[in-house]
Design an enzyme around this catalytic site. Structure first.
Site, PDB file in Angstrom:
ATOM      1  N   ASP A 190     -66.424  39.984 -37.559  1.00 43.29           N
ATOM      2  CA  ASP A 190     -65.642  40.672 -36.533  1.00 43.29           C
ATOM      3  C   ASP A 190     -65.320  42.098 -36.960  1.00 43.29           C
ATOM      4  OD1 ASP A 190     -64.311  40.928 -34.128  1.00 43.29           O
ATOM      5  OD2 ASP A 190     -62.412  40.151 -34.901  1.00 43.29           O
ATOM      6  N   CYS A 234     -70.267  21.902 -21.438  1.00 46.12           N
ATOM      7  CA  CYS A 234     -69.039  22.121 -20.673  1.00 46.12           C
ATOM      8  C   CYS A 234     -69.055  21.362 -19.340  1.00 46.12           C
ATOM      9  CB  CYS A 234     -68.836  23.608 -20.395  1.00 46.12           C
ATOM     10  SG  CYS A 234     -68.292  24.559 -21.830  1.00 46.12           S
ATOM     11  N   CYS A 277     -66.362  21.216 -16.057  1.00 51.47           N
ATOM     12  CA  CYS A 277     -64.989  21.518 -16.485  1.00 51.47           C
ATOM     13  C   CYS A 277     -64.689  23.009 -16.310  1.00 51.47           C
ATOM     14  CB  CYS A 277     -64.788  21.112 -17.941  1.00 51.47           C
ATOM     15  SG  CYS A 277     -63.125  21.445 -18.578  1.00 51.47           S
ATOM     16  N   CYS A 326     -60.324  25.894 -18.815  1.00 55.64           N
ATOM     17  CA  CYS A 326     -59.993  27.162 -19.466  1.00 55.64           C
ATOM     18  C   CYS A 326     -59.817  28.283 -18.444  1.00 55.64           C
ATOM     19  CB  CYS A 326     -61.051  27.535 -20.495  1.00 55.64           C
ATOM     20  SG  CYS A 326     -62.719  27.770 -19.834  1.00 55.64           S
ATOM     21  N   CYS A 354     -56.717  40.161 -20.311  1.00 54.62           N
ATOM     22  CA  CYS A 354     -56.557  39.131 -21.337  1.00 54.62           C
ATOM     23  C   CYS A 354     -55.330  39.417 -22.203  1.00 54.62           C
ATOM     24  CB  CYS A 354     -57.815  39.082 -22.201  1.00 54.62           C
ATOM     25  SG  CYS A 354     -57.715  37.925 -23.578  1.00 54.62           S
ATOM     26  N   CYS A 392     -53.275  34.873 -27.619  1.00 50.11           N
ATOM     27  CA  CYS A 392     -53.059  33.799 -26.646  1.00 50.11           C
ATOM     28  C   CYS A 392     -54.075  32.700 -26.916  1.00 50.11           C
ATOM     29  CB  CYS A 392     -53.217  34.331 -25.220  1.00 50.11           C
ATOM     30  SG  CYS A 392     -53.036  33.083 -23.927  1.00 50.11           S
ATOM     31  N   CYS A 435     -56.453  29.053 -23.355  1.00 45.78           N
ATOM     32  CA  CYS A 435     -57.763  28.533 -22.958  1.00 45.78           C
ATOM     33  C   CYS A 435     -58.321  27.562 -23.997  1.00 45.78           C
ATOM     34  CB  CYS A 435     -58.748  29.665 -22.683  1.00 45.78           C
ATOM     35  SG  CYS A 435     -59.118  30.722 -24.100  1.00 45.78           S
ATOM     36  N   CYS A 472     -58.708  23.032 -23.689  1.00 45.48           N
ATOM     37  CA  CYS A 472     -60.110  22.610 -23.793  1.00 45.48           C
ATOM     38  C   CYS A 472     -60.224  21.201 -24.380  1.00 45.48           C
ATOM     39  CB  CYS A 472     -60.890  23.590 -24.666  1.00 45.48           C
ATOM     40  SG  CYS A 472     -62.629  23.130 -24.874  1.00 45.48           S
TER      41      CYS A 472
END
Length: 356
Positions: A135, A189, A192, A195, A215, A242, A245, A249
């Site tokens: 990152d 997924c 669904c 999220c 966001c 946050c 989401c 899940c």
């Protein structure tokens, strides 16, 4: 690969894979996302252009990317942690800090261990060209991880694993060695949309499409200026990041606990209250966030985030001590013009919520 996996496991990584460097099929999506301005003030996303999708341009000579997963869910978190975290969000006077940020800065942890993994590989095959990332550079981390079999991109854009949900960090080693690639994972997924539906600010604007400008993680961490007025009431008591989401899940029932103590919860961030955090001065902030990812946003943004959360708490009910603390802050002489103005505007907004 067997030896590489063993070395990685010893270093605290839960899974590794190897990806090709041809990410050309991901370029149209990246360009479309940038064209819609979904990156907000993260100008580096646009300035790096397609280098993000072209590993061999970022690090010349790269022919493979070793991808790595490291779980971060604190070992002390008990079963049923998702419900406990949702309960925290329902308590207006409690501060919500993302799980990943309650311990040590993952950049420091992963980068050092990725380099050790590269050193061990060099000891086995001889010197080779490489560079480690976590990152920290124009890298399509989720794309590379999904192509190398670590998981698949969920509708919230995070990587999902059938073995570990999404509570993990990703890291990469760009190498000039043609290692055998690992097979990608299929998507699981289904229909669904949990999220997408739970996002407080509706930042997930489509499947695998996030408008960062909405966001809460972006607003509380990356965004430097005033938080948009329309979004403040939607942020609740989130003060850094946050997890909503991820909490909702279903795959996170398989979330794995961290094997390293680095991600243990710091005492200062164990059940913190908004008022308790607001009472920190800058010296306390710097001391208690040393080595933490929180420190990089600086004291002014920290206070800005707290002010918004306190405003939401004041709207939800009477909190005399919180109101008094905000009023006392406004009465203090400003120490830094720009920072003070940023925080003051949010404090004034917070106090105005009392009559709402």
């Amino acid at each position: 690969m067997g030896a590489l996996r063993q070395w990685a496991s010893t270093l605290g990584f839960s899974q590794i894979g190897v990806a090709h460097v041809d990410l050309s099929s991901a370029e149209p999506g990246l360009l479309a996302w940038l064209a819609r301005g979904f990156h907000g003030e993260m100008h580096y996303m646009a300035s790096h252009g397609l280098k993000r999708a072209r590993p061999a341009e970022l690090v010349p000579g790269t022919v493979r990317v070793i991808t790595a997963r490291m779980d971060y869910l604190p070992a002390s978190v008990p079963p049923g942690w998702q419900a406990m975290e949702f309960d925290r969000l329902k308590q207006p006077d409690v501060a919500a800090v993302s799980l990943y940020a309650r311990g040590r800065d993952y950049h420091k942890v992963l980068r050092a261990r990725l380099q050790k993994l590269a050193d061990q590989l060099a000891g086995a095959i001889g010197p080779f060209g490489h560079r480690v990332f976590t990152d920290s550079a124009p890298v399509l981390e989720v794309e590379l991880a999904s192509r190398s079999g670590l998981g698949w991109r969920g509708k919230h854009t995070l990587l999902l694993s059938r073995e570990a949900g999404s509570t993990f960090f990703l890291g990469e080693i760009y190498v000039d060695v043609p290692l055998p690639v690992t097979e990608p994972e299929s998507v699981h997924c289904g229909s669904c949309r949990a999220c997408m539906e739970v996002c407080p600010t509706q930042a997930i604007v489509g499947e695998r499409q996030v408008d960062a400008r909405r966001c809460i993680s972006y607003l509380t961490i990356e965004h430097a200026g005033p938080i948009p007025l329309a979004l403040r009431p939607l942020m609740g008591n989130h003060v850094y990041g946050c997890d909503d989401c991820q909490l909702v899940c279903p795959w996170n029932k398989f979330a794995q606990r961290a094997s390293l103590p680095d991600f243990d919860v710091r005492p200062a961030l164990d059940q913190p209250t908004l008022l308790g955090l607001w009472r920190w001065d800058e010296a306390t902030f710097l001391r208690l966030t040393e080595g933490s990812p929180i420190r990089r946003i600086g004291f002014a943004r920290w206070q800005r985030n707290l002010a918004v959360a306190m405003g939401n708490a004041l709207r939800a009910g009477e909190h005399a001590a919180m109101r008094e603390a905000l009023q006392q802050w406004l009465a203090l002489p400003p120490l830094n013009g720009d920072d003070h103005a940023l925080v003051a505007e949010h404090v004034q907004w917070a106090l105005a919520q009392i009559s709402r």
